[in-house]
Scaffold this motif. Structure first.
Motif, PDB file in Angstrom:
ATOM      1  N   GLU A 350       0.828  -1.167  -0.041  1.00  0.00           N
ATOM      2  CA  GLU A 350       0.021  -0.014   0.056  1.00  0.00           C
ATOM      3  C   GLU A 350       0.762   1.197  -0.062  1.00  0.00           C
ATOM      4  OE1 GLU A 350      -4.317   1.228   2.137  1.00  0.00           O
ATOM      5  OE2 GLU A 350      -2.608   0.677   3.226  1.00  0.00           O
ATOM      6  N   LEU A 351       2.020   1.195   0.766  1.00  0.00           N
ATOM      7  CA  LEU A 351       2.667   2.407   0.811  1.00  0.00           C
ATOM      8  C   LEU A 351       3.569   2.599  -0.463  1.00  0.00           C
ATOM      9  CD1 LEU A 351       5.168   2.272   4.123  1.00  0.00           C
ATOM     10  CD2 LEU A 351       3.203   3.778   3.674  1.00  0.00           C
ATOM     11  N   PHE A 352       3.974   1.440  -1.150  1.00  0.00           N
ATOM     12  CA  PHE A 352       4.680   1.480  -2.503  1.00  0.00           C
ATOM     13  C   PHE A 352       3.725   1.975  -3.612  1.00  0.00           C
ATOM     14  CE2 PHE A 352       8.244  -0.068  -0.659  1.00  0.00           C
ATOM     15  CZ  PHE A 352       9.474   0.292  -1.497  1.00  0.00           C
ATOM     16  N   SER A 353       2.553   1.721  -3.526  1.00  0.00           N
ATOM     17  CA  SER A 353       1.709   2.189  -4.556  1.00  0.00           C
ATOM     18  C   SER A 353       1.517   3.672  -4.612  1.00  0.00           C
ATOM     19  CB  SER A 353       0.255   1.730  -4.627  1.00  0.00           C
ATOM     20  OG  SER A 353      -0.397   2.131  -3.518  1.00  0.00           O
ATOM     21  N   THR A 354       1.907   4.482  -3.530  1.00  0.00           N
ATOM     22  CA  THR A 354       1.882   5.825  -3.534  1.00  0.00           C
ATOM     23  C   THR A 354       3.025   6.361  -4.166  1.00  0.00           C
ATOM     24  OG1 THR A 354       2.799   6.115  -1.381  1.00  0.00           O
ATOM     25  CG2 THR A 354       0.666   5.604  -1.282  1.00  0.00           C
ATOM     26  N   PHE A 355       4.105   5.649  -4.491  1.00  0.00           N
ATOM     27  CA  PHE A 355       5.520   6.252  -5.116  1.00  0.00           C
ATOM     28  C   PHE A 355       5.404   6.555  -6.612  1.00  0.00           C
ATOM     29  CE2 PHE A 355       7.826   4.399  -1.199  1.00  0.00           C
ATOM     30  CZ  PHE A 355       7.179   5.154  -0.484  1.00  0.00           C
ATOM     31  N   VAL A 356       6.211   7.470  -6.999  1.00  0.00           N
ATOM     32  CA  VAL A 356       6.380   7.511  -8.348  1.00  0.00           C
ATOM     33  C   VAL A 356       8.061   7.234  -8.414  1.00  0.00           C
ATOM     34  CG1 VAL A 356       4.560   8.993  -8.938  1.00  0.00           C
ATOM     35  CG2 VAL A 356       6.786   9.969  -8.298  1.00  0.00           C
ATOM     36  N   ASP A 357       8.489   7.061  -9.561  1.00  0.00           N
ATOM     37  CA  ASP A 357       9.876   6.883  -9.854  1.00  0.00           C
ATOM     38  C   ASP A 357      10.676   8.250  -9.274  1.00  0.00           C
ATOM     39  OD1 ASP A 357       9.362   4.302 -11.019  1.00  0.00           O
ATOM     40  OD2 ASP A 357       9.555   5.022 -13.118  1.00  0.00           O
ATOM     41  N   ILE A 358      11.821   7.831  -8.642  1.00  0.00           N
ATOM     42  CA  ILE A 358      12.579   8.778  -8.275  1.00  0.00           C
ATOM     43  C   ILE A 358      14.093   8.433  -8.354  1.00  0.00           C
ATOM     44  CG2 ILE A 358      13.204  10.452  -6.377  1.00  0.00           C
ATOM     45  CD1 ILE A 358      10.477  10.264  -5.292  1.00  0.00           C
ATOM     46  N   TYR A 359      14.780   9.385  -9.143  1.00  0.00           N
ATOM     47  CA  TYR A 359      16.269   8.821  -9.131  1.00  0.00           C
ATOM     48  C   TYR A 359      17.399   9.763  -8.649  1.00  0.00           C
ATOM     49  CZ  TYR A 359      13.908   6.306 -13.164  1.00  0.00           C
ATOM     50  OH  TYR A 359      13.144   5.588 -13.911  1.00  0.00           O
ATOM     51  N   PRO A 360      18.444   9.227  -8.287  1.00  0.00           N
ATOM     52  CA  PRO A 360      19.770  10.147  -7.661  1.00  0.00           C
ATOM     53  C   PRO A 360      20.218  10.637  -8.913  1.00  0.00           C
ATOM     54  CG  PRO A 360      20.343   7.888  -7.588  1.00  0.00           C
ATOM     55  CD  PRO A 360      18.722   7.753  -8.085  1.00  0.00           C
ATOM     56  N   LEU A 361      21.037  11.636  -8.831  1.00  0.00           N
ATOM     57  CA  LEU A 361      21.773  12.301 -10.078  1.00  0.00           C
ATOM     58  C   LEU A 361      23.207  12.048  -9.766  1.00  0.00           C
ATOM     59  CD1 LEU A 361      19.739  15.345 -11.195  1.00  0.00           C
ATOM     60  CD2 LEU A 361      20.618  13.585 -12.531  1.00  0.00           C
ATOM     61  N   ASP A 362      23.699  10.870  -8.984  1.00  0.00           N
ATOM     62  CA  ASP A 362      25.105  10.735  -8.672  1.00  0.00           C
ATOM     63  C   ASP A 362      25.888   9.700  -9.780  1.00  0.00           C
ATOM     64  OD1 ASP A 362      23.821   8.225  -8.286  1.00  0.00           O
ATOM     65  OD2 ASP A 362      23.771   8.447  -6.107  1.00  0.00           O
ATOM     66  N   ASP A 363      26.732   8.925  -9.299  1.00  0.00           N
ATOM     67  CA  ASP A 363      27.603   8.114 -10.029  1.00  0.00           C
ATOM     68  C   ASP A 363      27.189   6.935 -10.212  1.00  0.00           C
ATOM     69  OD1 ASP A 363      28.888  10.371 -10.976  1.00  0.00           O
ATOM     70  OD2 ASP A 363      30.484  10.192  -9.435  1.00  0.00           O
ATOM     71  N   SER A 364      26.081   6.693  -9.501  1.00  0.00           N
ATOM     72  CA  SER A 364      25.374   5.198  -9.455  1.00  0.00           C
ATOM     73  C   SER A 364      24.871   4.837 -10.765  1.00  0.00           C
ATOM     74  CB  SER A 364      24.411   5.369  -8.346  1.00  0.00           C
ATOM     75  OG  SER A 364      23.256   5.874  -8.695  1.00  0.00           O
ATOM     76  N   GLU A 365      24.631   3.533 -10.782  1.00  0.00           N
ATOM     77  CA  GLU A 365      23.811   2.904 -12.059  1.00  0.00           C
ATOM     78  C   GLU A 365      22.602   3.794 -12.321  1.00  0.00           C
ATOM     79  OE1 GLU A 365      22.238  -1.150 -13.668  1.00  0.00           O
ATOM     80  OE2 GLU A 365      24.014  -1.270 -12.203  1.00  0.00           O
ATOM     81  N   LEU A 366      21.949   3.720 -11.226  1.00  0.00           N
ATOM     82  CA  LEU A 366      20.455   4.981 -11.157  1.00  0.00           C
ATOM     83  C   LEU A 366      20.745   6.176 -11.559  1.00  0.00           C
ATOM     84  CD1 LEU A 366      18.157   3.614  -8.367  1.00  0.00           C
ATOM     85  CD2 LEU A 366      17.730   3.341 -10.720  1.00  0.00           C
TER      86      LEU A 366
END
Length: 494
Positions: A350-366
């Motif tokens: 239920e918690l996760f169904s409220t999330f949209v995609d959020i990304y870091p702007l660091d040097d990781s794969e994401l």
């Protein structure tokens, strides 16, 4: 899904009469704010909608149902997983030395000055989780979280007032042009009990500060901004505390703290009266601007307060748990499952169904994915820094040019968040006697209060504190009411 009713269609004398009644009710009941450049004796009605705005009942009930688990999640961050939080804050401090870095340094000094422990382990969170409706591929509407606010959440006082206003206008027949009948079913226009809920949270902290005894001998200290235009929203909380529980409050700016308070035996006192402070309630201190008048004095004041045994609302670590970077990390399911290990899977879903995609702007794969998306599909995203309040975000096509002007080493201070696509409604906004009838979009805030032990993670009280609806013109990216972008609204459930 049930269709929402159209807005009332009033024109001419009926519309004029409705607007006049709205002004009179608002002024009579304290639904007011100070205008820019105000005199203390002259307030305007707060910007409000003329009618309540439609909101699906199922989505509204879902937003209420997840709040206490969100409260628990942020308690877990600031207590049981404190070292994890501190590690992230240390990294963020490199990119934001003047604010996040200063908050973290203040926290460390308070701990060092008390033999390695925070002076007061009890911490109070008055939180607000903000959502917009998002239209899915099948045109269904569901809530999506914009942000989770851990410091200085506003409009709990005015939310109660504006929902009461709309219920009055409906029940008294002001929305009906012919027979003076109610236009909406009364049960479909709920009155928010946010004022009562937030006040109860502060009362809880006062109770536990006094060894689990009700006391009117200790006081609440509101830390406020100089020239605060939204002081009536805060005053309603203050008056509720005194009227219902007999608890007095004081108001000081950060600039006044050092000269007007003292610490004796670890306890915080108001110098003039020697009233003992049980709770320091921050309605300021959430942005760098709150410290700029005299940085040495204001940061010294924050350390002074943190070094006392008064319960902080919020503590520095609780405040820092609300950074956008933390919100981004919490979209990773394995992290949330670790922090809420005793919560059933369906509640995590239920918690996760409220999330949209959020990304870091660091040097990781994401981070590499985010950098590509920011360049190739910026119209789908908003760029957010580690800041509270309106006016700090970068939207859509403005993102690539903004990033180009930054040193790439500073990109990690931002997160890239998927834009929510809310429905629009043609309501009317009343602002300074002007009625603006245009398409609006709305943002639902759910208040929660939680009192917990920052050392052990033990939760003393965990409550829902009801809701707030804010709306703005659909053409506006920002939504701050006090900043002039939006208005306070209420809900018509369908």
């Amino acid at each position: 899904m049930t269709e929402a009713k159209d807005f009332p269609s009033l024109t001419g004398p009926e519309l004029d009469g409705l607007v006049e009644s709205l002004h009179h009710w608002s002024l009579s009941h304290g639904l007011v704010m100070y205008p820019p450049g105000f005199k203390s004796y002259a307030a305007d009605i707060a910007p409000v909608t003329l009618y309540p705005t439609p909101f699906p009942r199922k989505a509204f009930e879902k937003a209420l149902s997840v709040q206490q688990n969100f409260n628990r999640l942020y308690v877990s961050l600031a207590s049981q997983f404190k070292s994890w939080l501190i590690e992230i804050i240390e990294e963020l401090s490199k990119y934001d030395k003047d604010f996040t870095g200063m908050l973290y340094e203040t926290y460390k000094k308070a701990v060092e000055g008390n033999n390695g422990k925070i002076p007061q382990p009890l911490s109070l969170g008055l939180f607000r989780s903000d959502y917009m409706l998002h239209k899915g591929a099948d045109n269904s509407l569901d809530i999506k979280q914009i942000e989770f606010n851990t410091v200085s959440v506003s409009f709990g006082g005015l939310s109660n007032k504006v929902s009461s206003l709309h219920q009055f206008l409906n029940s008294s027949g002001h929305y009906d042009s012919e027979y003076s009948y109610p236009y909406y079913d009364e049960n479909d226009i709920p009155v928010s009990q946010s004022l009562e809920g937030l006040s109860l949270g502060l009362k809880d902290a006062n109770y536990y500060y006094n060894n689990e005894q009700d006391s009117t001998k200790t006081v609440i200290l509101f830390i406020v901004q100089n020239g605060e235009r939204n002081c009536f929203d805060q005053r309603h909380v203050e008056y509720e505390l005194f009227t219902k529980y007999g608890i007095k409050s004081y108001r000081l700016s950060l600039e006044e703290v050092s000269s007007k308070t003292s610490i004796n035996g670890g306890k915080l006192y108001i110098k003039k009266t020697m009233d003992e402070v049980s709770v320091v309630y921050f309605r300021s201190g959430y942005s760098p601007q709150d410290y700029e008048s005299d940085p040495e004095q204001t940061w010294k004041a924050r350390l002074h307060l943190e070094s006392s045994k008064a319960i902080k609302c919020p503590s520095i670590l609780t405040q820092l748990s609300g950074t956008k970077k933390i919100q981004q990390v919490l979209t990773q399911r394995e992290v949330v499952e670790k922090f809420l290990s005793d919560v059933p899977k369906e509640k995590i879903d239920e918690l996760f169904s409220t999330f949209v995609d959020i990304y870091p702007l660091d040097d990781s794969e994401l981070g590499d994915v985010a950098k590509r998306l920011a360049q190739e599909q910026p119209e789908r995203y908003v760029l957010k820094p580690q800041r509270e309040g309106g006016g700090n975000n970068i939207y859509k096509e403005n993102i690539p040019g903004f990033l180009e002007k930054l040193d790439k080493a500073d990109w990690a201070a931002y997160i890239l968040m998927e834009l929510i696509e809310p429905p629009t409604y043609r309501n009317s906004i009343v602002r300074q006697n002007e009625v603006i009838r245009k398409d609006i979009i709305s943002e639902l805030g759910i208040f929660g209060t939680v009192l917990f032990d920052e050392d052990t993670g033990e939760i003393k009280e965990n409550r829902n504190a009801d809701w707030l609806l804010r709306s703005k013109l659909s053409s506006s990216n920002e939504g701050g009411v006090a900043a002039g972008f939006g208005c306070v609204d209420s809900i018509y459930l369908y």
